[in-house]
Structures are given as structure tokens and as C-alpha cells.
Design a protein around this motif. Structure first.
Motif, PDB file in Angstrom:
ATOM      1  N   ARG A 163       0.731  -1.221  -0.008  1.00  0.00           N
ATOM      2  CA  ARG A 163       0.026   0.168  -0.068  1.00  0.00           C
ATOM      3  C   ARG A 163       0.862   1.365   0.002  1.00  0.00           C
ATOM      4  NH1 ARG A 163      -5.032  -1.321  -1.363  1.00  0.00           N
ATOM      5  NH2 ARG A 163      -5.581  -3.269  -0.706  1.00  0.00           N
ATOM      6  N   ARG A 164       0.202   2.169  -0.461  1.00  0.00           N
ATOM      7  CA  ARG A 164       0.864   3.627  -0.519  1.00  0.00           C
ATOM      8  C   ARG A 164      -0.026   4.488   0.465  1.00  0.00           C
ATOM      9  NH1 ARG A 164       0.991   1.970  -5.478  1.00  0.00           N
ATOM     10  NH2 ARG A 164      -0.647   3.329  -6.409  1.00  0.00           N
ATOM     11  N   VAL A 165       0.499   4.766   1.519  1.00  0.00           N
ATOM     12  CA  VAL A 165      -0.378   5.488   2.680  1.00  0.00           C
ATOM     13  C   VAL A 165      -0.102   7.079   2.630  1.00  0.00           C
ATOM     14  CG1 VAL A 165      -0.892   5.517   4.957  1.00  0.00           C
ATOM     15  CG2 VAL A 165      -0.505   3.375   4.046  1.00  0.00           C
ATOM     16  N   LEU A 166      -1.275   7.474   2.652  1.00  0.00           N
ATOM     17  CA  LEU A 166      -1.282   9.137   2.790  1.00  0.00           C
ATOM     18  C   LEU A 166      -1.863   9.391   4.188  1.00  0.00           C
ATOM     19  CD1 LEU A 166      -1.024  12.142   1.864  1.00  0.00           C
ATOM     20  CD2 LEU A 166      -3.270  11.692   0.659  1.00  0.00           C
ATOM     21  N   VAL A 167      -1.070  10.125   5.015  1.00  0.00           N
ATOM     22  CA  VAL A 167      -1.265  10.530   6.306  1.00  0.00           C
ATOM     23  C   VAL A 167      -1.866  12.112   6.243  1.00  0.00           C
ATOM     24  CG1 VAL A 167      -0.764  10.878   8.619  1.00  0.00           C
ATOM     25  CG2 VAL A 167       0.002   8.717   7.434  1.00  0.00           C
ATOM     26  N   VAL A 168      -2.992  12.198   6.567  1.00  0.00           N
ATOM     27  CA  VAL A 168      -3.525  13.854   6.709  1.00  0.00           C
ATOM     28  C   VAL A 168      -3.742  14.165   8.110  1.00  0.00           C
ATOM     29  CG1 VAL A 168      -5.269  15.433   6.088  1.00  0.00           C
ATOM     30  CG2 VAL A 168      -4.294  13.888   4.393  1.00  0.00           C
ATOM     31  N   ALA A 169      -3.413  15.085   8.689  1.00  0.00           N
ATOM     32  CA  ALA A 169      -3.400  15.566  10.064  1.00  0.00           C
ATOM     33  C   ALA A 169      -3.779  17.230  10.076  1.00  0.00           C
ATOM     34  CB  ALA A 169      -2.332  15.221  10.920  1.00  0.00           C
ATOM     35  N   GLY A 170      -4.513  17.312  11.101  1.00  0.00           N
ATOM     36  CA  GLY A 170      -4.873  18.774  11.268  1.00  0.00           C
ATOM     37  C   GLY A 170      -4.581  19.176  12.786  1.00  0.00           C
ATOM     38  N   GLY A 171      -3.916  20.284  12.923  1.00  0.00           N
ATOM     39  CA  GLY A 171      -3.865  20.562  14.353  1.00  0.00           C
ATOM     40  C   GLY A 171      -3.053  19.428  15.124  1.00  0.00           C
ATOM     41  N   CYS A 172      -3.898  19.375  16.377  1.00  0.00           N
ATOM     42  CA  CYS A 172      -3.525  18.356  17.321  1.00  0.00           C
ATOM     43  C   CYS A 172      -3.818  16.825  16.751  1.00  0.00           C
ATOM     44  CB  CYS A 172      -4.221  18.493  18.781  1.00  0.00           C
ATOM     45  SG  CYS A 172      -3.542  19.854  19.704  1.00  0.00           S
ATOM     46  N   GLY A 173      -4.389  16.958  15.756  1.00  0.00           N
ATOM     47  CA  GLY A 173      -4.681  15.565  15.067  1.00  0.00           C
ATOM     48  C   GLY A 173      -3.356  14.752  14.746  1.00  0.00           C
ATOM     49  N   LEU A 174      -2.258  15.520  14.619  1.00  0.00           N
ATOM     50  CA  LEU A 174      -0.862  14.784  14.285  1.00  0.00           C
ATOM     51  C   LEU A 174      -0.588  13.992  15.600  1.00  0.00           C
ATOM     52  CD1 LEU A 174       1.319  14.604  12.294  1.00  0.00           C
ATOM     53  CD2 LEU A 174       2.244  16.296  13.370  1.00  0.00           C
ATOM     54  N   ALA A 175      -0.886  14.101  16.905  1.00  0.00           N
ATOM     55  CA  ALA A 175      -0.484  13.448  17.689  1.00  0.00           C
ATOM     56  C   ALA A 175      -1.071  11.773  17.717  1.00  0.00           C
ATOM     57  CB  ALA A 175      -1.130  14.062  19.143  1.00  0.00           C
ATOM     58  N   PRO A 176      -2.285  11.558  17.365  1.00  0.00           N
ATOM     59  CA  PRO A 176      -2.629  10.190  17.292  1.00  0.00           C
ATOM     60  C   PRO A 176      -2.014   9.456  16.254  1.00  0.00           C
ATOM     61  CG  PRO A 176      -4.642  11.544  17.778  1.00  0.00           C
ATOM     62  CD  PRO A 176      -3.405  12.423  17.370  1.00  0.00           C
ATOM     63  N   LEU A 177      -1.401   9.946  15.318  1.00  0.00           N
ATOM     64  CA  LEU A 177      -0.784   9.494  14.077  1.00  0.00           C
ATOM     65  C   LEU A 177       0.716   9.381  14.488  1.00  0.00           C
ATOM     66  CD1 LEU A 177      -2.844  11.512  11.532  1.00  0.00           C
ATOM     67  CD2 LEU A 177      -2.741   8.867  11.247  1.00  0.00           C
ATOM     68  N   ALA A 178       1.322  10.002  15.482  1.00  0.00           N
ATOM     69  CA  ALA A 178       2.889   9.890  15.644  1.00  0.00           C
ATOM     70  C   ALA A 178       3.304   8.531  15.651  1.00  0.00           C
ATOM     71  CB  ALA A 178       3.118  10.715  16.761  1.00  0.00           C
ATOM     72  N   GLY A 179       2.784   7.816  16.471  1.00  0.00           N
ATOM     73  CA  GLY A 179       3.150   6.495  16.670  1.00  0.00           C
ATOM     74  C   GLY A 179       3.279   5.506  15.327  1.00  0.00           C
ATOM     75  N   LEU A 180       2.422   5.738  14.657  1.00  0.00           N
ATOM     76  CA  LEU A 180       2.200   5.249  13.150  1.00  0.00           C
ATOM     77  C   LEU A 180       3.413   5.502  12.327  1.00  0.00           C
ATOM     78  CD1 LEU A 180      -0.731   3.924  11.091  1.00  0.00           C
ATOM     79  CD2 LEU A 180       0.563   5.702   9.969  1.00  0.00           C
ATOM     80  N   ILE A 181       3.597   6.922  12.260  1.00  0.00           N
ATOM     81  CA  ILE A 181       4.588   7.502  11.362  1.00  0.00           C
ATOM     82  C   ILE A 181       5.878   7.010  11.897  1.00  0.00           C
ATOM     83  CG2 ILE A 181       5.759   9.647  10.779  1.00  0.00           C
ATOM     84  CD1 ILE A 181       3.027  10.856  10.885  1.00  0.00           C
ATOM     85  N   ASP A 182       6.037   6.850  13.209  1.00  0.00           N
ATOM     86  CA  ASP A 182       7.543   6.363  13.801  1.00  0.00           C
ATOM     87  C   ASP A 182       7.486   4.861  13.273  1.00  0.00           C
ATOM     88  OD1 ASP A 182       8.569   8.746  14.964  1.00  0.00           O
ATOM     89  OD2 ASP A 182       7.582   8.443  16.664  1.00  0.00           O
ATOM     90  N   GLU A 183       6.528   4.191  13.452  1.00  0.00           N
ATOM     91  CA  GLU A 183       6.495   2.602  13.268  1.00  0.00           C
ATOM     92  C   GLU A 183       6.825   2.402  11.602  1.00  0.00           C
ATOM     93  OE1 GLU A 183       5.787  -1.760  13.669  1.00  0.00           O
ATOM     94  OE2 GLU A 183       5.873   0.477  15.353  1.00  0.00           O
ATOM     95  N   ALA A 184       6.363   3.281  10.896  1.00  0.00           N
ATOM     96  CA  ALA A 184       6.804   3.256   9.324  1.00  0.00           C
ATOM     97  C   ALA A 184       8.063   3.309   9.293  1.00  0.00           C
ATOM     98  CB  ALA A 184       5.989   4.041   8.643  1.00  0.00           C
ATOM     99  N   SER A 185       8.764   4.374  10.118  1.00  0.00           N
ATOM    100  CA  SER A 185      10.337   4.820  10.135  1.00  0.00           C
ATOM    101  C   SER A 185      10.920   3.506  10.324  1.00  0.00           C
ATOM    102  CB  SER A 185      10.703   5.976  10.416  1.00  0.00           C
ATOM    103  OG  SER A 185       9.829   7.157  10.199  1.00  0.00           O
ATOM    104  N   ARG A 186      10.835   2.906  11.421  1.00  0.00           N
ATOM    105  CA  ARG A 186      11.555   1.899  12.143  1.00  0.00           C
ATOM    106  C   ARG A 186      11.708   0.798  11.123  1.00  0.00           C
ATOM    107  NH1 ARG A 186       9.041   3.781  16.874  1.00  0.00           N
ATOM    108  NH2 ARG A 186       7.356   2.052  16.772  1.00  0.00           N
ATOM    109  N   GLU A 187      10.400   0.480  10.421  1.00  0.00           N
ATOM    110  CA  GLU A 187      10.319  -0.730   9.753  1.00  0.00           C
ATOM    111  C   GLU A 187      10.825  -0.244   8.364  1.00  0.00           C
ATOM    112  OE1 GLU A 187       9.605  -3.625  10.863  1.00  0.00           O
ATOM    113  OE2 GLU A 187       9.121  -2.774  12.762  1.00  0.00           O
TER     114      GLU A 187
END
Length: 278
Positions: free
Chosen positions: A108-132
Motif C-alpha cells: 500500500r501507498r499510505v497518505l496521512v493527513v492531520a490537522g492541528g493536534c490531530g497529528l498526535a494520534p498518528l505519531a506512533g504510526l509514522i514512527d512505526e513506518a520509519s522503524r520498519e
């Protein structure tokens, strides 16, 4: 039997991270197996003794030592009391609760869209992608009103080195991108051609991003949004977090877009009221 007794939580440190927001580090006493299984996008209940309890999302999940981070915005009596605490103070903790983001990338090619504080719940997923080493499959568009409304400054500096990362501001200065994340969708879809959307932020942004993604060819079953309600118990007892026939604390806060529409009888134009995003 459901146990609503909070476990002991220690405040380790905190620092300013956005307007009226702080980045907190906590430690759970005697972390358990389910703590280590926490998924990005889930939430926890934080109790400030003598004040009350409220739900917040993880920036990073608990590790083997029970350490985790959360981005919390000042919004009322409970957060006022939390911001006044010092490292070493003790709080109460229950969690993790709810369902997190689906952790898939290749093929999959995943697009993450966040607004304001909405970036916080997505942070772990972005980090997971980086680690893997899956960052080539992930791109991020993050919008805020102004510079001072942006959060996770340290994390964003790191992510920009590894991931296609667009930042846009409603009130942009010279040299900055202006507008909302939706204003840059044509560019994103022309370059990375995502087939999956994960979105968290203000309700209007999430629904707009979902609609625009469908128009760009993403199937509603490949879109996830974080649609929280005011969750008081976290375990489906209090009835404050209905979305249709669903409890957001059990079946959410992340909902597949087609499932959400079916639950609410919506046609893209109505949605559940959003909760605090950090």
C-alpha cells in the motif's frame, strides 16, 4: 469483571510543544502485557487526583519499562491541574482502550493527513513506518492555523528527513505553504498516488479529506478517520460515546470510512462531533 480502578502513573517530564500544549512523559507502575501491545491511535484514561479523569491519545506507546509520551492541550480544569504538576507527581492510568490505526504499508501507498493536534494520534504510526524502513510508502500532509498551533516540533524535524512531509498553514508567511491540506491534494496524488488514507483532525477536515480521496480514486474501504466522542469510562458502560449503534471507546476511535457512513446513515455531509485530539 471490568475493573475501573486506575493504576499508578508517574509524571517524568514535560515541555512546551505548541500553543497551550505540552508534551508529557509518563511511566506506568508495573507495566503489563496489554500495555506493550498498545497500537498507535488507541487512547488511555488519565486521572488527576482530586480533579477527575479524561481520555488522551498516545504519541508513543508504553515500552518495556512502562514509559510513554502524550501531547496534551490545555482545555479546562483537569488539564490546568495537570499542567501545574511537577516531575515525580503521581496520577492514575487506565488503558489502552479502543482500536488503533491499521498497521499496513507494503504494497500500500499510505497518505496521512492531520490537522492541528490531530497529528498526535498518528505519531506512533509514522514512527512505526520509519522503524520498519517503510517510509517510502508513506507521505504526510499536516495543516495548522498558524506556526504556533503546530505540535510535535522535534518529531517533525526528524520525519522531514525520512518521509515526504508537507506542512501548510492557514495564516502563512512568505515562503510557507498556504491553505489547508485539501488545497494540496492534487499535488500529492499526482506525485505519490496513494491508495490508502489515514486522517485525524477537525471534523470538517476529515470528511473533506475522505471525500476528496474518493474523488481521487481511493475506495471508502481504504480510508480511516479518527472520530472520537466524549468518552467517560473507556469500556462501553456510560453510553456517552455512541456513533450510531457503535461505542467509540470500543469500536473506535479509528473507523473505516464506509463503516462510519453506514453507522450514522450519513452521505458524506454529517459526522460525529470530534473530541479533543491530543
Amino acid at each position: 469483571m471490568i475493573d475501573l480502578t486506575p493504576r499508578k502513573l508517574h509524571l517524568l517530564d514535560s515541555y512546551e510543544d505548541g500553543r497551550d500544549a505540552r508534551h508529557f512523559s509518563f511511566r506506568i507502575d508495573f507495566p503489563q502485557a496489554h500495555d506493550l501491545a498498545t497500537m498507535p491511535g488507541q487512547f488511555f484514561m488519565l486521572a488527576v487526583p482530586g480533579v477527575g479523569e479524561a481520555p488522551f491519545t498516545y504519541v508513543s506507546p508504553p515500552n518495556l519499562y512502562g514509559h510513554f509520551n502524550a501531547l496534551i492541550r490545555r482545555m479546562g480544569n483537569l488539564t490546568d491541574a495537570l499542567f501545574a504538576l511537577r516531575p515525580g507527581d503521581t496520577l492514575g492510568y487506565r488503558g489502552p482502550f479502543g482500536k488503533g490505526w491499521p498497521l499496513f504499508f507494503s504494497p500500500r501507498r499510505v497518505l496521512v493527513v492531520a490537522g492541528g493536534c490531530g497529528l498526535a494520534p498518528l505519531a506512533g504510526l509514522i514512527d512505526e513506518a520509519s522503524r520498519e524502513h517503510l517510509s517510502s510508502r508513506l507521505s504526510v500532509v499536516y495543516g495548522a492555523r498558524r506556526d504556533e498551533d503546530q505540535i510535535l516540533a522535534r518529531e517533525r524535524l526528524r520525519w522531514k528527513l525520512a518521509i515526504p512531509f508537507i506542512e501548510t498553514l492557514d495564516d502563512a508567511a512568505a515562503g510557507q505553504r498556504r491553505g489547508t491540506p485539501l488545497d494540496h491534494f492534487d499535488e500529492v496524488f499526482a506525485t505519490v498516488q496513494p491508495d490508502t488514507l489515514l486522517c485525524c483532525g477537525p471534523e470538517s477536515l476529515m470528511l473533506g479529506a475522505a471525500r476528496a480521496s474518493v474523488e481521487h480514486g481511493i475506495q471508502p474501504s481504504r480510508i480511516w478517520v479518527s472520530l472520537e466522542r466524549r468518552m467517560h469510562c473507556g469500556v462501553g458502560l456510560c453510553g456517552h460515546c455512541y456513533i450510531g449503534a457503535s461505542y467509540a471507546c470500543l469500536d473506535g476511535p479509528t473507523y473505516r470510512y464506509d463503516r462510519f457512513l453506514a453507522l450514522t446513515g450519513a452521505t458524506d455531509s454529517c459526522a460525529a462531533p470530534a473530541l479533543q485530539r491530543c
